[in-house]
Design an enzyme around this catalytic site. Structure first.
Site, short mmCIF file in Angstrom:
data_model
loop_
_atom_site.label_atom_id
_atom_site.label_comp_id
_atom_site.label_asym_id
_atom_site.label_seq_id
_atom_site.Cartn_x
_atom_site.Cartn_y
_atom_site.Cartn_z
CG ASN A 71 39.50 41.28 51.34
OD1 ASN A 71 39.15 41.18 50.16
ND2 ASN A 71 39.22 40.36 52.25
CE LYS A 111 36.06 41.26 53.77
NZ LYS A 111 35.44 40.96 55.04
CG HIS A 115 39.24 36.43 54.07
ND1 HIS A 115 37.97 36.29 54.56
CD2 HIS A 115 39.67 37.67 54.43
CE1 HIS A 115 37.62 37.43 55.18
NE2 HIS A 115 38.64 38.28 55.11
CD GLU A 151 34.59 37.50 54.28
OE1 GLU A 151 34.96 37.79 53.13
OE2 GLU A 151 34.48 38.35 55.19
CD GLU A 174 41.22 39.47 57.97
OE1 GLU A 174 41.29 40.65 57.65
OE2 GLU A 174 40.52 38.64 57.35
N GLY A 214 33.60 42.47 59.78
CA GLY A 214 32.34 43.00 59.28
C GLY A 214 31.28 43.19 60.36
CB SER A 259 35.52 46.04 62.78
OG SER A 259 34.47 45.17 62.41
P1 13P Z 1 36.09 44.38 57.78
O1 13P Z 1 37.20 45.41 57.87
O2 13P Z 1 34.97 44.76 56.90
O3 13P Z 1 35.69 43.92 59.15
O4 13P Z 1 36.77 43.10 57.07
C1 13P Z 1 37.98 42.63 57.52
C2 13P Z 1 38.46 41.60 56.57
O5 13P Z 1 37.89 40.54 56.46
C3 13P Z 1 39.62 41.94 55.74
O6 13P Z 1 40.10 40.83 55.08
#
Ligand code: 13P
Length: 248
Positions: free
Chosen positions: A10, A12, A95, A97, A165, A171, A211
């Site tokens: 992803n 982002k 997601h 976010e 997640e 992150g 992560s």
């Molecule tokens: P990270 O791997 O940067 O923690 O992000 C995970 C994520 O949100 C994947 O959709």
């Protein structure tokens, strides 16, 4: 019950057409013998170029969101049909976010995933608890709600990919332990069994995200209920190939 692992990135709101193309060119030879399905979900504007860059390889391109309506007055949004036209095969839906910053709810997740399914795009539906929900012991309750509302009306649950997640692991560099991820994903599979059928639940691909990186992927992937990963930060680098080759 054997499920084919699925590792997806992803991106982002990262990368440009130039840096994305360069990374895909570098990844192609490194992931070509993968024993898992491989996808990169990329910013909408990069989709046409990334589909071109990945052509002829085993890297599929996905979107990071999808609108639920086929067309209409939804300024700034993108429909499933538009994405499909450019060769999109997967779409991340709900997601954390998007839930946190853009008002996504379990109800809109449900509408979006039906739009994806109707267009023949595989939805990667994200679920997960916040830190305070984990600390106050409501993780399973939160997941049960996200799954029962989010997946309502799905006829063939095998067509959906779930990404667990935990919000506190995204992150932050703070991965769920192998055991925490396994335990929670086993709960998700059990709940899908109750909502649909136990047999179908055994066929659903459930990824871990948060992560996940080249170092911790092996331990996570060795868990019986973890079928893959949804990778944020580490999908922006060549490390993504190491994760895809977790079994080598
Ligand atoms: P990270 O791997 O940067 O923690 O992000 C995970 C994520 O949100 C994947 O959709």
């Amino acid at each position: 019950m054997s499920r084919k692992p699925f590792i997806a990135g992803n991106w982002k709101m990262n990368m440009t057409a130039a840096s994305g193309k360069k990374l895909i060119e570098e990844l192609k030879p490194l992931v070509k013998n993968a024993n898992c399905d491989v996808a990169l979900c990329v910013p909408a504007i990069l989709i046409p170029e990334m589909v071109k860059a990945a052509k002829g390889s085993n890297i599929k391109i996905g979107a990071e969101n999808i609108h639920w309506a086929p067309s209409g007055a939804f300024t700034g949004e993108i429909s499933a049909e538009m994405l499909k036209e450019y060769g999109v095969e997967y779409a991340i839906i709900g997601h954390s976010e998007r839930r946190q910053y853009f008002g996504e709810t379990d109800e809109t997740v449900n509408k979006r995933l039906h739009a994806a399914l109707n267009a023949g795009i595989t939805p990667i539906v994200c679920v997960g608890e916040t830190l305070s929900e984990r600390e106050n012991g409501t993780t399973n309750e939160v997941l049960d709600r996200q799954l029962s509302v989010g997946l309502a009306g799905v006829e063939d649950i095998k067509k959906i990919v779930i990404a667990y997640e935990p919000v506190w692991a995204i992150g932050t560099g703070k991965t769920a332990t192998d055991e925490q991820a396994q335990e929670t994903i086993a709960h998700i599979r059990k709940k899908i069994g109750e909502l649909f059928c136990p047999n179908c639940a055994q066929k659903v691909i459930i990824q871990y995200g948060g992560s996940m990186n080249a170092k911790n992927c092996k331990g996570l992937m060795a868990q019986p209920d973890i079928d893959g990963g949804l990778i944020g930060g580490a999908s922006l680098k060549i490390d993504f190939a190491t994760i895809v080759n977790f079994d080598k």
